[in-house]
Structures are given as structure tokens and as C-alpha cells.
Design a protein around this motif. Structure first.
Motif, mmCIF file in Angstrom:
data_model
loop_
_atom_site.group_PDB
_atom_site.id
_atom_site.type_symbol
_atom_site.label_atom_id
_atom_site.label_comp_id
_atom_site.label_asym_id
_atom_site.label_seq_id
_atom_site.Cartn_x
_atom_site.Cartn_y
_atom_site.Cartn_z
ATOM 1 N N ASP A 1 -3.310 0.423 -7.804
ATOM 2 C CA ASP A 1 -2.810 -0.514 -6.795
ATOM 3 C C ASP A 1 -1.441 -1.076 -7.151
ATOM 4 O O ASP A 1 -0.906 -1.911 -6.413
ATOM 5 N N SER A 2 -0.872 -0.656 -8.280
ATOM 6 C CA SER A 2 0.411 -1.204 -8.721
ATOM 7 C C SER A 2 1.556 -0.623 -7.909
ATOM 8 O O SER A 2 1.568 0.571 -7.596
ATOM 9 N N ARG A 3 2.483 -1.476 -7.579
ATOM 10 C CA ARG A 3 3.746 -1.050 -6.993
ATOM 11 C C ARG A 3 4.815 -1.872 -7.719
ATOM 12 O O ARG A 3 5.032 -3.045 -7.411
ATOM 13 N N PRO B 1 4.553 3.901 7.632
ATOM 14 C CA PRO B 1 4.664 2.547 8.196
ATOM 15 C C PRO B 1 4.337 1.498 7.137
ATOM 16 O O PRO B 1 3.386 1.663 6.365
ATOM 17 N N LEU B 2 5.110 0.438 7.114
ATOM 18 C CA LEU B 2 4.927 -0.602 6.099
ATOM 19 C C LEU B 2 3.530 -1.214 6.189
ATOM 20 O O LEU B 2 3.080 -1.616 7.264
ATOM 21 N N SER B 3 2.841 -1.297 5.056
ATOM 22 C CA SER B 3 1.485 -1.827 5.003
ATOM 23 C C SER B 3 1.337 -2.694 3.760
ATOM 24 O O SER B 3 1.520 -2.220 2.631
ATOM 25 N N VAL B 4 1.040 -3.973 3.984
ATOM 26 C CA VAL B 4 0.875 -4.927 2.888
ATOM 27 C C VAL B 4 -0.426 -5.689 3.091
ATOM 28 O O VAL B 4 -0.675 -6.236 4.172
ATOM 29 N N ILE B 5 -1.266 -5.701 2.066
ATOM 30 C CA ILE B 5 -2.505 -6.484 2.098
ATOM 31 C C ILE B 5 -2.191 -7.883 1.582
ATOM 32 O O ILE B 5 -1.760 -8.041 0.436
ATOM 33 N N GLU C 1 -10.313 -4.144 3.272
ATOM 34 C CA GLU C 1 -9.690 -4.843 2.149
ATOM 35 C C GLU C 1 -9.355 -6.279 2.531
ATOM 36 O O GLU C 1 -9.365 -7.172 1.690
ATOM 37 N N SER C 2 -9.035 -6.485 3.807
ATOM 38 C CA SER C 2 -8.704 -7.827 4.267
ATOM 39 C C SER C 2 -8.902 -7.925 5.768
ATOM 40 O O SER C 2 -8.557 -6.997 6.506
ATOM 41 N N LYS D 1 0.823 -1.218 0.000
ATOM 42 C CA LYS D 1 0.000 0.000 0.000
ATOM 43 C C LYS D 1 0.856 1.267 0.000
ATOM 44 O O LYS D 1 0.400 2.327 -0.415
ATOM 45 N N ASN D 2 2.075 1.176 0.487
ATOM 46 C CA ASN D 2 2.949 2.341 0.552
ATOM 47 C C ASN D 2 3.364 2.784 -0.847
ATOM 48 O O ASN D 2 3.562 1.956 -1.743
#
Length: 570
Positions: A409-411, A434-438, A539-540, A385-386
Motif C-alpha cells: 500500500d506504500s506510495r 484515474p486518480l484514486s485516494v482512500i 476499503e472506505s 491507490k494509483n
């Protein structure tokens, strides 16, 4: 559900408690544990009386682990003991060993103080069957290496086998139907082990870890061994192979790599060759580049999953290091030196899987370890998400920026077709916040029903519990899912083969449901109504299934779960 790091199991007293009859021994502090985890790469040394034989007995090449040659060659006790009279490792150079470890990028060394053969490589007062009293060498190998490590600022630890094939107080070599090295430990042998552990923890300086191995100790014996270490050195890490969930860190099987991130301190022990840990004179040694790449990639995989890798050498009987093994270590060390920032002090990757290889993290940075270059030149970071702010090759001192794609949503980091020749090229991807991963999430089905099948669950395991041969046991299942609507949901659990002695518990963000199951249920599935959970739109979300809280480290789930179904309440 956003990505977050988990504390080790033994730091969660509300979830894992020691039995009332077994007072919790002293444990290393969180700071010690973090420091231990930060080292990432260390040297294992299998060196002992077996090294003198080099995998050969009476002219015959002996297969299998050669540090266990007395077992595999069926050598009588007195004949094996006689080998000590010619064991003189006069070329052993502990300072050179430490310098080799430094060249390999290793941050700690662990040596076999005593292996299963019972020959001590330190000057024990408990038996004359040791390197000082029983060999022409006459010097304390463990003491010499401990002192050398202190001179060079290298962390030092010892391996200690809780079984003993030579001492009369022990059970000797296990006999069928008992499994190999799965010995029960008699009380006299237990006391002997404790006496030697006290010697090692009081006479050889600060130990970073005591690496226990094998045997079938009782829970009380495991607790006593660990407590003996912690009483003398509270900050010393005890390996999981003390068994019965008494260790401070988990140990994988020999050369075993876990398939996912493990949220507790852990270590993989690796050998240069799968065939042996102790010196083998007739071992085939070829393809130095291939063997170096093999262990470099093992290190990458272990570090990306949050663990430490301890790689073994087996010196010859004269104390010298096999040149091929030293060259492998130096080769791995060259890569570690160039990519140290991505290794030491890093945390596990937040992604379940990456198509191009692996990753580690530090605040504000992802270290992308590319082992498979994508044909389209795009390193996709699923669920991140970052926003990415900059990317560059870690080896590029100019930090030439690589093109980024933050659209929607692409990184994506775009990499050039031409890239450095390395089995693992590291690219730094910087991000903000802060690191954020779905994580990959199970979608809701028709009418908003969420069906969480066991095949989609992430399994979390107990390791090093009842002994080497028990293997990992599941204590938690968890699912990430994406609801299509908020509200109250009815929850049902379908299960089979229930061997549990108690209820299970579902947890959704602090909402808990305790579910009682019918015990002894066979292969036919049964369904239990668990109650209701309130779901928010996100989202999750993450649902976990464990034994009912509070439960002890080492407790099994004890039931086969087919699925958990959440149905919107009407």
C-alpha cells in the motif's frame, strides 16, 4: 470511498434550490467558473481618497485599517470631503500596474471602484464626489486601468462597497450597538448602488468579477445587486460578500486560510500587512525575504485547497506603488514563474493532510509542494491507490528520476538530502489511471459496530450568508469509515441543542434516511432511530448528514450531532 471532485453548490439544483419567491438570477456558465478557478493568483488594489492621508490625520498616526481612516480618526464629513481638493495621483501609471501584476504571475486585477468612504474612483453620474468631478486629477482611474488590462490581456474586475459614509441617501458610519460597517441599506441608497453598478457593468468593458463588501443587505437587496451585475454581464462572477448566498464564489475573511479543501469556487483576500489595506506612510516595512515567503506560502496553501489568492497593494496618494510591496510581488512571481505548471489550472489536493506540505493535481500528475523536508527522505502519499511511474523536481529540466516505492500500500517518493533552497520545492509525481485516494477512515469496532463521533467528522460550511459577522455555519457533516462486514445495519443518531426547523437526512452512496428530531432539545443528549442502511464491503464508505433534501444554499444543519452509530442488524 474513492476521491472525487465536487461541483460547486449552485450547480447542484437537485440539492440546492432558490426559494420560489426569488427567481434565480443569471449565473456564469460552468466554463466561466472553471476559467475563473484556473487563474489562482490575482492583484487587489485599495486606492482612494484615503490614500492621500497615508494613515495620518492632523499629525496623528491612525491605527487600524487606513482605508477606513475617516471612521477611525472620527473625521467630520465636510473635512474629509475637503481632502479631495488636493488628491492628485499624477504618477498613477495603469500600464505599469499591469506589468507589475504580470511580473508577479497574477492573472487578474481588482481595484476599489468605491470604498466605504463613498469616494468613487470612476466617473459616476450619480454623485460629484468622484475622482473626475471632485479632484484636480480629473481622470477616471477605473477606466484607465480597465483599458490597460485590455491592452495587456489581463482580466479586470472592480471592488464595490455597498455602504457609504458620505452620500446623504446612505446611513453613514454605523453607530453602537450596531457592529462596525454592518449598516442597514435604505431604499434610496439601494437604488443609488444599483445605478452605480449599472455604470460599472456597462461602461468599463468585460468584468471578471464584482467584489462586493460589507453592509447588511436584505435577501431581496442581495438578489437585486447580483441580478444587476448578471443582467449586464451574465458571465461576471459576483463575490460572496454580496451576502445572503447570492454570490458566485465564496470569500474567506480577510487574510483567512481555510483548514481543508472547499468544494466550490472560493477566494482568500490577502494584504501585504495584516494592519492595513490602504496606504500607510508610517507602516513598518522590513524583512523582504520573510514577507515574500509569507505570501508565497499563503498562495501554496490556498491553491492546494482549491482556491484563488488575491493579494493587495495600497498605492500612495500620488499614485506610485510602495517599492517594498512591488518587491514582495516580484519575489512571489519568481517562484510562480518557475512553478507555473503546479499552480495555474490545477485542482485541489486529494489528501486530507500531508506531513511534508501540500499538493495540487492535474490528470496523471501530482505536484508535491515540499515545505517541511522529512528526516527520512520519504514523501509518503497516504491512501493513494494509483501506481507511481516517475517523479522528478519540477525545476530540473533533465527530469532526473527520483526513486519510488510502490510496494504493498506504500506510495513513496524518495528525495535527496540536498535540495533546492526554496520555501516550497515542487516535485512532480506521475501516476497511471484515474486518480484514486482512500481517505483516512474510521474503523469498525467490536462486533462490527461503527461509531462515527462528531470529532471525526469533516464539516462543510455555508459562507457569506447573512452578513460579514455571521461567520461560517455548518450545513454538512461527513464521515469516511471502513466496515468489517457487509449487510444491513441499524442506524441511530445522538444529538443535542436542536434548533432545526425540519428533519435531517443521512446519505450513504444514494441510500437516504430522513430522520425527525425533537426540536428545542437542550444539553442532554437524545437518540433517534434513523432506520436501516445496507453496507457493502469496501476499503472506505462515506456517510453524509445534511438538512433534508432539497435544501437551499445557506441552510444550516441546525443541530449538534454527538455521533452516528451503525450496528449490524441481527
Amino acid at each position: 470511498m474513492r476521491f472525487s471532485f465536487c461541483l460547486p453548490l449552485f450547480l447542484l439544483p437537485a440539492l440546492f434550490v432558490q426559494p420560489a419567491a426569488m427567481p434565480a438570477p443569471k449565473r456564469p456558465s460552468p466554463a466561466t467558473i472553471r476559467d475563473w478557478q484556473s487563474r489562482k493568483f490575482g492583484m487587489f488594489i485599495h486606492f482612494g481618497l484615503y490614500s492621500e492621508l497615508g494613515g495620518v490625520w492632523k499629525g496623528e498616526r491612525i491605527q487600524d485599517y487606513n482605508e477606513q481612516i475617516r471612521l477611525h480618526a472620527h473625521i467630520p464629513k465636510d473635512e474629509y470631503a475637503a481632502v479631495a481638493a488636493r488628491f492628485n495621483p499624477s504618477k498613477w501609471d495603469p500600464d505599469a500596474i499591469v506589468k507589475l501584476a504580470e511580473a508577479a504571475g497574477m492573472k487578474f486585477i481588482v481595484i476599489t471602484s468605491k470604498h466605504h468612504d463613498g469616494f468613487s474612483m470612476f466617473h459616476t453620474r450619480e454623485s460629484k464626489f468622484n475622482i473626475v468631478d471632485g479632484s484636480p486629477y480629473g481622470k477616471d482611474i477605473v477606466k484607465g486601468l480597465s483599458d490597460a488590462c485590455a491592452r495587456h490581456g489581463m482580466k479586470f474586475g472592480v471592488y464595490f462597497s455597498t455602504i457609504d459614509w458620505q452620500d446623504p441617501r446612505a446611513n453613514g458610519i454605523s453607530q453602537p450597538p450596531a457592529k462596525e460597517n454592518d449598516n442597514v441599506i435604505p431604499k434610496a441608497h439601494e437604488d443609488y448602488n444599483v445605478a452605480q453598478l449599472r455604470e460599472l457593468t456597462t461602461r468599463y468593458g468585460p468584468l471578471t468579477e464584482v467584489w462586493f463588501d460589507m453592509g447588511q443587505p436584505t435577501p431581496e437587496q442581495s438578489e437585486r445587486f447580483a441580478a444587476t451585475v448578471h443582467t449586464a454581464q451574465p458571465e461576471c462572477m459576483v463575490s460572496g460578500r454580496v451576502f445572503n448566498s447570492q454570490g458566485d464564489f465564496t470569500v474567506m475573511g480577510d487574510n483567512e486560510l481555510p483548514t481543508s479543501v472547499i468544494d466550490e469556487p472560493w477566494q482568500t483576500p490577502g494584504s501585504i500587512y495584516d494592519e492595513t489595506w490602504g496606504y500607510r506612510s508610517w507602516q513598518e516595512r522590513k524583512d523582504l525575504a520573510g514577507k515574500t515567503h509569507e505570501h508565497l506560502l499563503r498562495l501554496v496553501k490556498v491553491v492546494s485547497r482549491g482556491g484563488n489568492y488575491i493579494l493587495n497593494i495600497g498605492p500612495r496618494g500620488d499614485g506610485t506603488v510602495v517599492e517594498f510591496e512591488a518587491d514582495v510581488l516580484r519575489g512571489v512571481g519568481a517562484w510562480v514563474k518557475a512553478n507555473a505548471e503546479a499552480v495555474y489550472g490545477s485542482s485541489a489536493q486529494p489528501f486530507r493532510e500531508l506531513d511534508f506540505g501540500y499538493a495540487t493535481t492535474k490528470p496523471g500528475r501530482l505536484y508535491l509542494m515540499v515545505t517541511k523536508w522529512p528526516a527520512d527522505g520519504q514523501l509518503a502519499l497516504p491512501g493513494l491507490k494509483n501506481k507511481l511511474t516517475r517523479a522528478y523536481l519540477l525545476s530540473d529540466s533533465a527530469k532526473t528520476p527520483l526513486p519510488l516505492d510502490n510496494s504493498g500500500d506504500s506510495r513513496i517518493v524518495n528525495v535527496p538530502a540536498a535540495h533546492p533552497a526554496s520555501p516550497a520545492v515542487v516535485i512532480v509525481a506521475e501516476y497511471t489511471g484515474p486518480l484514486s485516494v482512500i481517505p483516512p477512515s474510521v474503523p469498525a469496532g467490536p462486533a462490527g459496530v461503527v461509531e462515527l463521533d462528531q470529532k471525526d467528522a469533516t464539516k462543510e460550511f455555508n459562507y457569506n450568508n447573512r452578513g460579514y459577522y455571521e461567520g461560517p455555519t455548518v450545513y454538512k457533516l461527513r464521515w469516511d469509515f471502513a466496515p468489517s462486514q457487509a449487510g444491513q445495519y441499524n442506524v441511530e443518531v445522538t444529538y443535542r441543542k436542536n434548533a432545526s426547523v425540519g428533519p435531517i437526512e443521512l446519505d450513504l452512496g444514494g441510500q437516504r434516511l430522513v430522520v425527525s428530531l425533537k426540536e428545542g432539545h437542550g444539553d442532554e443528549p437524545a437518540t433517534a432511530n434513523a432506520g436501516k442502511l445496507a453496507l457493502a464491503m469496501a476499503e472506505s464508505l462515506r456517510l453524509s448528514l445534511t438538512p433534508k433534501h432539497p435544501f437551499q444554499k445557506g441552510d444550516k444543519l441546525g443541530v449538534t450531532i454527538d455521533k452516528v452509530v451503525l450496528t449490524p442488524a441481527k
